[in-house]
Design an enzyme around this catalytic site. Structure first.
Site, short mmCIF file in Angstrom:
data_model
loop_
_atom_site.label_atom_id
_atom_site.label_comp_id
_atom_site.label_asym_id
_atom_site.label_seq_id
_atom_site.Cartn_x
_atom_site.Cartn_y
_atom_site.Cartn_z
N TRP A 187 16.39 14.97 -11.48
CA TRP A 187 15.30 15.63 -10.76
C TRP A 187 15.99 16.33 -9.61
O TRP A 187 16.52 15.66 -8.72
CB TRP A 187 14.25 14.65 -10.25
N ARG A 241 9.94 8.64 -15.69
CA ARG A 241 10.31 9.00 -14.31
C ARG A 241 10.12 10.48 -14.06
O ARG A 241 10.03 10.91 -12.92
CB ARG A 241 11.78 8.67 -14.06
N HIS A 248 -10.76 -0.25 25.76
CA HIS A 248 -12.16 0.20 25.70
C HIS A 248 -12.96 -0.60 24.69
O HIS A 248 -13.90 -0.09 24.09
CB HIS A 248 -12.19 1.69 25.34
N ASN A 255 23.03 9.50 -8.97
CA ASN A 255 21.69 9.47 -8.35
C ASN A 255 21.91 9.39 -6.86
O ASN A 255 22.75 8.63 -6.40
CB ASN A 255 20.90 8.21 -8.79
N GLY A 256 21.12 10.16 -6.08
CA GLY A 256 21.24 10.02 -4.63
C GLY A 256 21.49 11.36 -3.96
O GLY A 256 21.34 12.41 -4.57
N LYS A 259 -3.21 -1.79 4.28
CA LYS A 259 -2.35 -2.53 3.34
C LYS A 259 -2.67 -4.01 3.39
O LYS A 259 -2.83 -4.67 2.37
CB LYS A 259 -0.86 -2.30 3.66
N CYS A 296 15.72 10.20 -11.08
CA CYS A 296 16.83 10.46 -12.01
C CYS A 296 17.13 9.19 -12.80
O CYS A 296 16.89 8.08 -12.34
CB CYS A 296 18.07 10.84 -11.22
N GLU A 353 -6.33 -4.78 1.96
CA GLU A 353 -6.66 -4.59 0.55
C GLU A 353 -5.90 -5.54 -0.37
O GLU A 353 -6.33 -5.77 -1.50
CB GLU A 353 -6.47 -3.14 0.13
N GLU A 397 -2.71 2.56 8.52
CA GLU A 397 -2.20 2.28 7.17
C GLU A 397 -1.72 0.83 7.07
O GLU A 397 -1.97 0.16 6.07
CB GLU A 397 -1.09 3.25 6.80
N LYS A 412 -7.16 1.66 -9.07
CA LYS A 412 -6.05 2.53 -8.67
C LYS A 412 -6.54 3.95 -8.42
O LYS A 412 -6.10 4.61 -7.51
CB LYS A 412 -4.94 2.54 -9.74
#
Ligand code: AGP
Length: 614
Positions: free
Chosen positions: A75, A27, A510, A101-102, A491, A2, A494, A487, A609
């Protein structure tokens, strides 16, 4: 996603507001509106669903004039994306308007309370409780700033608001609670601007004040009075913005990745928008085209993706199998294409892809369709190939993700997988209406909890300063947090080029345990869940070999202090949604290590990207 714009000065407010909203157009939104106080002292409102151009046409056919105004691109979070739910929202007496917003997490109880007092609501939004509460408090004879302050104290959740009232025709009140997006105040010459993001007002002024969490401001065209929620005055800090347009898009951040990490509370609000139906305790996924027959006949779901998207798919497996009891197999898209998967008309193939253009993922999708599977996608880039070829899709609604390392798309895709699991569970009858309502209600707090974690950024930077010279890291997690270990390692790899491995913690003995020594930090995700005790014993195993352990733990856990060398606390979170919160410190730890190492955070070497080649 928003957007908010406000103005007081000698220009025509509708022009400034509309122009500012256009700068925030990237946005994405589903409706927009503007309100001004006209010369006759009344508030006039223009709102429409759809593109900003619809509002622009409305303003041409039915112009507004005034030197004070507010506007918003929405939104949908609560209530359909249409004109009646578009902001600004007006109080019942027509004397107050607000843009917001929120998420007002406790809006249902507030709405019931107001309705018992005789308030008639004109929308389905949570935002409207704000403007009706301001009217109620103004009725007590207080000034606008006090009425807004009294209102804010009743709200739970992250919110950013701007309020305008005809009884105070020369001022706007703005406020920020949590991380539902910022409020920037632009200082002009005998005029003042408000925006949710700098690009909306940068061409008018470079002198900006940024509202911090739990701050509010009373603005007139040549004065700013900053205060906290207790009314304590705060000296405003004026920043001079010297950005070029590209860096303007970064806001007050050094890198797009950093900005996108901090956008996650708002992005999560946006992906819940119009889908988490808090009022009826259900989930709406209209673009998925789910039918009871299709879902009840499902025998298997393949999740296919690459990189970070693959890791969100691994979380999705836990969610869909636990909530909807459908067998899920998660496969790298680049592998899926070559092992002749068993697919029939009762199989769904779900592609997770931020860009919607990843070659491996698209090729796997084409194969799935050719073999007769239902093809679904969770995708961020609206209108991308993956969205176009799918039988059903969920837009991540994370907003543009510029940094090569994916962050907000990852957490939004997990939230979307959670919503999908709920929708599938409802259609398959594997969860009761009460269970479904609880699962939906659990999502409301996540944006604010995420904001709380991000507010502790300083801690992660200090940790990064201790470990940025390491050559190897080991990330350990179990159960639904195992993918978060993967993940977290990706991060770091990369963007800092440090070798890092994610491992299911139970596997350490193991093999990988042979690697443990004082030079290889071990990041262990040990938040309170059913596997906590197991994680503690893994931490002890690592410590017994001289390992240095950084533990992610649940606030209030004292045991962990005796076991780990460093502890990162995160708030207690419903277990199914914990991965969204647990990944945030790992994103920032990687970010700060990369910055310390002088790496090119937004465009790491060798990476793109969107990998549109095989
Ligand atoms: C994530 O940080 C990487 N940039 C990369 O692994 C990425 O997730 C992968 O290439 C998949 O991209 P997609 O989500 O756009 O399909």
């Amino acid at each position: 996603m928003c957007g908010i714009v406000g103005y007081i000065g000698s220009r025509q407010a509708p022009n400034v507001v509309l122009h500012g909203l256009k700068q925030l157009e990237y946005r994405g939104y589903d409706s927009a509106g503007v309100a001004v106080i006209e010369q006759n002292g009344h508030i006039a409102l223009r709102r429409d669903a759809g593109k900003l151009s619809n509002l622009e046409s409305l303003l041409i056919s039915s112009p507004l004039k005034g030197h004070i105004g507010i506007g918003h691109t929405r939104w949908a979070t609560h209530g359909e994306p249409n004109a009646r739910n578009a902001h600004p929202h007006m109080s019942m007496d027509g004397r107050v308007v607000v843009v917001h917003n929120g998420i007002v997490e406790n809006f249902l109880e507030l709405r019931e309370e107001l309705e018992d007092e005789g308030v008639k609501f004109s929308s389905d939004t949570d935002t409207e409780v704000i403007v009706q509460l301001v009217e109620r408090h103004l009725g007590g004879g207080v000034d606008l700033e006090t009425a807004v302050r009294q209102t804010l104290k009743l709200l739970k959740g992250a919110s950013a608001v701007v309020v305008m009232n005809i009884d105070h025709p020369d001022e706007l009140i703005c406020a920020r609670l949590g991380n539902a997006g910022g409020i920037t105040i632009g200082l002009g010459n005998d005029e003042i601007f408000i925006a949710s993001d700098i690009p909306a007002i940068l061409e008018y002024t470079r002198r900006m004040i940024f509202l911090e969490n739990r701050q509010m401001a009373r603005l007139t065209r040549n004065d700013v009075q900053l205060s906290d929620l207790n009314g304590q005055a705060i000296a405003p800090e004026v920043h001079t913005i010297s950005w070029d347009p590209v860096s303007a898009a970064k806001g007050e951040f050094k890198h797009f990745m950093q900005k996108e990490i901090f956008e996650q509370p708002r992005a999560l609000i946006d992906t819940l928008g119009g889908r988490a139906d808090f009022e009826n305790g259900r989930v709406n996924l209209p673009e998925m085209n789910l039918t009871p027959e299709l879902v009840q006949n499902l025998r298997k779901i393949f999740i296919i993706a690459c990189g970070t998207s693959y890791y969100s798919g691994l979380v999705g497996k836990y969610l869909i199998e636990s909530i909807a009891r459908v067998p899920v197999e998660v496969e790298y898209a680049s592998e899926f294409r070559y092992y002749n998967p068993i697919i029939n008309s009762n199989t769904a193939v779900l592609a997770i892809t931020q860009s919607g253009e990843t070659a491996d993922t698209l090729a796997a999708c084409e194969q799935a369709t050719a073999q007769g599977a239902h093809l679904w996608s969770i995708v961020n880039a609206f209108g991308s190939q993956s969205m176009r070829i799918s039988d059903g899709y969920i837009p991540m609604q994370a907003g543009p993700e510029i940094g090569v390392a994916s962050t907000k798309a990852f957490t939004n895709s997990i939230m979307d997988l959670y919503l999908l699991a709920c929708a599938l569970g409802e259609l398959r009858g594997t969860i009761s209406p009460q269970q479904l309502r609880q699962l939906v209600e659990d999502t409301a707090r996540i944006p604010d909890l995420a904001g709380q974690v991000l507010d502790r950024d300083q801690e992660y930077e200090e940790l990064a300063n201790l470990f940025f010279k390491a050559n190897d890291f080991l990330y350990l997690g179990r159960g639904i947090n195992y993918p978060i270990a993967l993940e977290g390692a990706l991060k770091l790899k990369e963007i800092s080029y440090i070798h890092a491995e994610g491992y299911p913690a139970g596997e350490m003995k193991h093999g990988p345990i042979a690697l443990i020594d004082t030079s290889m930090p071990v990041v262990a995700i040990a938040t309170k869940d059913s596997l906590y005790e197991k994680m503690i014993s893994q931490i002890q195993q690592a410590k017994a070999r001289g390992g240095v352990v950084i533990a992610l733990a649940t606030e209030g856990d004292q045991t962990i202090l005796r076991e780990a060398d460093h502890v990162i606390y995160v708030p207690k979170t419903p277990p199914y949604l914990a991965p969204i919160i647990n990944v945030l410190p790992l994103q920032l730890l990687s970010y700060h290590i990369a910055v310390r190492r002088g790496a090119d955070v937004d465009q790491p070497r060798n990476l793109a990207k969107s990998v549109t080649v095989e």
